[in-house]
Design a protein around this motif. Sequence first.
Motif, PDB file in Angstrom:
ATOM      1  N   SER A   1       4.559 -12.508   3.611  1.00  5.72           N
ATOM      2  CA  SER A   1       3.727 -13.333   3.315  1.00  5.72           C
ATOM      3  C   SER A   1       2.491 -12.701   2.462  1.00  5.72           C
ATOM      4  CB  SER A   1       2.903 -14.062   4.567  1.00  5.72           C
ATOM      5  OG  SER A   1       2.706 -12.658   5.471  1.00  5.72           O
ATOM      6  N   TRP A   2       2.337 -11.398   2.687  1.00  8.95           N
ATOM      7  CA  TRP A   2       1.345 -10.540   1.991  1.00  8.95           C
ATOM      8  C   TRP A   2       1.417 -10.804   0.373  1.00  8.95           C
ATOM      9  CZ3 TRP A   2       4.533  -7.935   5.549  1.00  8.95           C
ATOM     10  CH2 TRP A   2       5.655  -7.229   4.811  1.00  8.95           C
ATOM     11  N   LEU A   3       2.755 -10.768  -0.107  1.00 10.77           N
ATOM     12  CA  LEU A   3       2.969 -10.729  -1.637  1.00 10.77           C
ATOM     13  C   LEU A   3       2.221 -11.813  -2.258  1.00 10.77           C
ATOM     14  CD1 LEU A   3       6.879  -9.989  -1.837  1.00 10.77           C
ATOM     15  CD2 LEU A   3       4.782  -8.463  -2.044  1.00 10.77           C
ATOM     16  N   GLN A   4       2.056 -12.786  -1.544  1.00 12.24           N
ATOM     17  CA  GLN A   4       1.075 -13.923  -1.968  1.00 12.24           C
ATOM     18  C   GLN A   4      -0.198 -13.792  -2.072  1.00 12.24           C
ATOM     19  OE1 GLN A   4       2.529 -17.374   0.147  1.00 12.24           O
ATOM     20  NE2 GLN A   4       4.905 -17.333  -0.284  1.00 12.24           N
ATOM     21  N   LYS A   5      -0.595 -12.876  -1.231  1.00 10.02           N
ATOM     22  CA  LYS A   5      -2.144 -12.544  -1.012  1.00 10.02           C
ATOM     23  C   LYS A   5      -2.259 -11.352  -1.785  1.00 10.02           C
ATOM     24  CE  LYS A   5      -1.961 -14.121   4.002  1.00 10.02           C
ATOM     25  NZ  LYS A   5      -2.378 -15.391   3.774  1.00 10.02           N
ATOM     26  N   GLY A   6      -1.372 -10.923  -2.488  1.00 11.62           N
ATOM     27  CA  GLY A   6      -1.535  -9.739  -3.337  1.00 11.62           C
ATOM     28  C   GLY A   6      -2.192  -8.165  -2.496  1.00 11.62           C
ATOM     29  N   LEU A   7      -1.405  -8.180  -1.233  1.00 10.18           N
ATOM     30  CA  LEU A   7      -1.706  -6.915  -0.633  1.00 10.18           C
ATOM     31  C   LEU A   7      -0.315  -6.224  -0.499  1.00 10.18           C
ATOM     32  CD1 LEU A   7      -3.152  -9.012   2.720  1.00 10.18           C
ATOM     33  CD2 LEU A   7      -4.169  -7.712   0.836  1.00 10.18           C
ATOM     34  N   THR A   8      -0.786  -4.722  -0.071  1.00  8.34           N
ATOM     35  CA  THR A   8       0.410  -4.083   0.092  1.00  8.34           C
ATOM     36  C   THR A   8       0.860  -4.255   1.466  1.00  8.34           C
ATOM     37  OG1 THR A   8      -0.943  -2.206   0.782  1.00  8.34           O
ATOM     38  CG2 THR A   8      -0.598  -2.428  -1.527  1.00  8.34           C
ATOM     39  N   ARG A   9       2.102  -3.546   1.735  1.00 11.34           N
ATOM     40  CA  ARG A   9       2.763  -3.643   3.110  1.00 11.34           C
ATOM     41  C   ARG A   9       1.915  -2.926   4.052  1.00 11.34           C
ATOM     42  NH1 ARG A   9       5.966   0.024   5.897  1.00 11.34           N
ATOM     43  NH2 ARG A   9       6.283   1.413   3.835  1.00 11.34           N
ATOM     44  N   GLN A  10       1.264  -1.658   3.533  1.00  8.11           N
ATOM     45  CA  GLN A  10       0.285  -1.187   4.771  1.00  8.11           C
ATOM     46  C   GLN A  10      -1.118  -1.939   4.820  1.00  8.11           C
ATOM     47  OE1 GLN A  10       1.697   0.156   1.847  1.00  8.11           O
ATOM     48  NE2 GLN A  10       3.164   1.731   2.717  1.00  8.11           N
ATOM     49  N   GLU A  11      -1.807  -2.379   3.766  1.00  3.58           N
ATOM     50  CA  GLU A  11      -2.696  -3.520   4.142  1.00  3.58           C
ATOM     51  C   GLU A  11      -2.159  -4.520   4.999  1.00  3.58           C
ATOM     52  OE1 GLU A  11      -5.033  -2.756  -0.138  1.00  3.58           O
ATOM     53  OE2 GLU A  11      -3.432  -4.168  -0.145  1.00  3.58           O
ATOM     54  N   ALA A  12      -1.146  -5.408   4.769  1.00  2.00           N
ATOM     55  CA  ALA A  12      -0.648  -6.246   5.821  1.00  2.00           C
ATOM     56  C   ALA A  12      -0.543  -5.739   7.102  1.00  2.00           C
ATOM     57  CB  ALA A  12       0.712  -6.885   5.145  1.00  2.00           C
ATOM     58  N   PHE A  13      -0.081  -4.599   7.270  1.00  2.00           N
ATOM     59  CA  PHE A  13       0.111  -4.081   8.655  1.00  2.00           C
ATOM     60  C   PHE A  13      -1.189  -3.925   9.390  1.00  2.00           C
ATOM     61  CE2 PHE A  13       0.762  -0.653  11.962  1.00  2.00           C
ATOM     62  CZ  PHE A  13       1.676  -1.524  12.695  1.00  2.00           C
TER      63      PHE A  13
END
Length: 347
Positions: free
Chosen positions: A44-56
């Motif tokens: 889901s974070w790809l649609q928000k323009g976030l990295t995996r670390q930011e999503a976590f």
Amino acid sequence: MAENALADPFGRYAHEMSWVAIQPFLESRGYRLRPRFHPDWEPSWLQKGLTRQEAFRLRLEDSLIILSVADLVDAIAPNGCKVVLKRVVKGSNEEMMSLRLNSLDKEDPFNHLIPLLDTIDLPNGEQVILVTPLLRGLSIDDPSFHCREEVIEYARQLLEGVVFLHAHNFTHRDICVSNVLMDPSRVVPSGFHFAAPYLRFESNKRKSIKTRRRCRVQPVNYFFIDFESVSFHPEGPEHSRALGLFGQCNIMPELSLTVPYNPFKVDIFQIGCTIFALFMLFFRPLCAPRPEDRPTAMEALTAFEGFVSAMKSRRRKYLVWNKEEFFHPRIVSRALVRICPPLNRFL
């Protein structure tokens, strides 16, 4: 560790991919895994323009992982209930003992063994999945005990559970705090996330869990889990003998690879260590250095009920202000050494 290495570009780990591989099969059996375990999952974070670390860091639901236990995953059962799937070797002691224990009398009030809801043979023919209810770990401090009355009920149920096991000539051999779970339905009625027990999600929105005091929503039930070390002893509690080092609490002086010992007395020692800090004076005999000086499970429960009944009602309501006064490892270790000096070399 190699098993925790990232296995795909979206940040899933190798042990997660093993669940991804069987997700379609589980779906065909009516068990729904979280989107993260679907083969066609897109973060889901790809649609928000976030990295995996930011999503976590933001605790997005599909970013949550469990690194410590590779063979466990949560799921929604065909009836809509939340369950836990545990993958074990087919024909292993854990599978066989789980089936045998699950066949015992479920109506017995002393039966505090986690129920086995279903078993699923995997297509590889080498593994089987054990399906159990989603219970809550960290049963000691999440939420913390509020008063002595809550602690008494916890200790009583653990003793009852050991009485039940021993009455049927079974020994657990791995009794410890982490192998006792709590039914959260009354204490955390809004639910919690398996990978983040302090959170819950509603329509993908993160929220903190809401807990209730155990003393206000009684009865709260506790269950023994993890039966991989369970043994059956037809000779009974007095004459059974065993060899080997078992359990997370394996500091009993008599444990040996060559000298037979009574496994029922090992259970007594372990239950004493598990709830020793709650009532140090009462549980002192359970941790006696010599196995023959320890009571049976029924003797311990009978003595405990007498101990509690002699306690004035208002004293049972006394608050437990600080969980560390009961459970701090240094406090428990020092107390155990005082009553059982041979343990000093282990602690």
